[in-house]
Motif scaffolding. Sequence first.
Motif, mmCIF file in Angstrom:
data_model
loop_
_atom_site.group_PDB
_atom_site.id
_atom_site.type_symbol
_atom_site.label_atom_id
_atom_site.label_comp_id
_atom_site.label_asym_id
_atom_site.label_seq_id
_atom_site.Cartn_x
_atom_site.Cartn_y
_atom_site.Cartn_z
ATOM 1 N N TYR A 155 -21.137 79.057 32.736
ATOM 2 C CA TYR A 155 -22.024 79.171 31.573
ATOM 3 C C TYR A 155 -21.172 79.350 30.321
ATOM 4 C CZ TYR A 155 -25.940 79.840 34.789
ATOM 5 O OH TYR A 155 -26.893 79.661 35.767
ATOM 6 N N HIS A 170 -20.544 77.447 39.100
ATOM 7 C CA HIS A 170 -21.412 77.388 37.925
ATOM 8 C C HIS A 170 -20.703 78.085 36.773
ATOM 9 C CE1 HIS A 170 -25.176 76.086 40.039
ATOM 10 N NE2 HIS A 170 -24.477 76.559 41.065
ATOM 11 N N ASP A 212 -27.335 70.621 30.804
ATOM 12 C CA ASP A 212 -26.485 70.974 31.927
ATOM 13 C C ASP A 212 -26.024 69.685 32.606
ATOM 14 O OD1 ASP A 212 -27.213 73.537 31.310
ATOM 15 O OD2 ASP A 212 -28.606 73.771 32.989
ATOM 16 N N VAL A 246 -30.253 85.173 34.203
ATOM 17 C CA VAL A 246 -28.945 84.918 34.821
ATOM 18 C C VAL A 246 -28.003 86.097 34.625
ATOM 19 C CG1 VAL A 246 -26.946 83.373 34.904
ATOM 20 C CG2 VAL A 246 -29.230 82.432 34.506
ATOM 21 N N LYS A 253 -33.326 78.640 25.428
ATOM 22 C CA LYS A 253 -32.467 78.634 26.610
ATOM 23 C C LYS A 253 -31.620 79.894 26.692
ATOM 24 C CE LYS A 253 -29.396 75.628 29.251
ATOM 25 N NZ LYS A 253 -28.597 74.371 29.268
ATOM 26 N N ARG A 254 -31.126 80.381 25.549
ATOM 27 C CA ARG A 254 -30.311 81.599 25.569
ATOM 28 C C ARG A 254 -31.122 82.795 26.076
ATOM 29 N NH1 ARG A 254 -25.260 82.897 21.895
ATOM 30 N NH2 ARG A 254 -24.028 81.089 22.477
ATOM 31 N N HIS A 273 -23.234 74.742 32.588
ATOM 32 C CA HIS A 273 -24.501 75.146 31.973
ATOM 33 C C HIS A 273 -24.251 75.354 30.482
ATOM 34 C CE1 HIS A 273 -26.629 75.933 35.814
ATOM 35 N NE2 HIS A 273 -25.420 76.253 36.253
ATOM 36 N N HIS A 323 -33.541 82.697 28.208
ATOM 37 C CA HIS A 323 -33.668 82.530 29.660
ATOM 38 C C HIS A 323 -32.386 82.951 30.373
ATOM 39 C CE1 HIS A 323 -34.368 80.755 33.590
ATOM 40 N NE2 HIS A 323 -33.212 80.129 33.464
ATOM 41 N N VAL A 324 -31.229 82.487 29.878
ATOM 42 C CA VAL A 324 -29.959 82.827 30.518
ATOM 43 C C VAL A 324 -29.704 84.328 30.445
ATOM 44 C CG1 VAL A 324 -27.456 82.563 30.321
ATOM 45 C CG2 VAL A 324 -28.928 80.559 30.177
ATOM 46 N N VAL A 365 -24.868 76.567 26.986
ATOM 47 C CA VAL A 365 -25.666 77.630 26.367
ATOM 48 C C VAL A 365 -25.263 77.668 24.896
ATOM 49 C CG1 VAL A 365 -26.518 79.978 26.611
ATOM 50 C CG2 VAL A 365 -25.458 78.851 28.571
#
Length: 269
Positions: free
Chosen positions: A173, A171, A66, A235, A227-228, A198, A230-231, A200
């Motif tokens: 993504y 932000h 990021d 998110v 990470k995907r 961010h 988590h998003v 991704v």
Amino acid sequence: MILPNNVIGHHIKSLQATTSTLLRGGRGNMGTPEPIMPEKMLVLYEHEACPYSRRVREVMTHLNLDYESRPSPHKGHVYRDELKARAGKAQVPFLIDDNTEDQILDSQAIIDHLFANYSKNGVTPERYQAPNGDKATVINKAASVVSMMRGVKAVHPDKNQARGRPDEPLHLYGFEASPFCRLVREKLSELEVGFISHSVAREQIEDIGAFGMRLGLGKYKPIKGGKREHVMQEVMHGKLQFPYLIDPNTDTQMFESKDILDYLEKTYG
């Protein structure tokens, strides 16, 4: 000709953005599911149509990092004047890394710095090296041509400067190679609106696809702990679609590139 953001215009711009992705041969698509995220946010002065900035953004996606983007297009002032004061000239890309107290102007030097500090082996892969100096390849320059009507200069710099920066950065993504994310970044560059990018990145073959379809069969599952995942869970609340914009200044969250473009023009244009 500057295309309107109606249905036909948006389809044409999407095809143009897809051409840039194809010309780059897939760079800016895949990345590590477990990035080495710096403690302090990286800051990148750039603009969307710059081929040298693109090289850096491709590496940001590869490393899944990021960063704060400070769009500095031609004719702009919101960040470009600050860039000139910090770097000594209005040249992009320019990276500020407060984690290592480095300020770097050359794109290959930035790329080497990112791999040295935020990759597992600390070495720049050959495909991300520029052995003949920091030069954009013919293909990279060709990829910029389709963006030259968008993202290369501020569309109304006096109004942008008068508006100044949002109280809080937006932000966004997504990932570098997504043509729909590219259209949003172009608009943010034109309007000189800073944002947190961010990354991704696609982490596995099951992540590859288009128009809502993926290569993998069955219910989609991101890499566990990646990470995907988590998003998707934290998110987007069970959904995974890009681009995704969050504007804390207006308490707005939205998908769909056309809707985001309309929103940005209405709110910051």
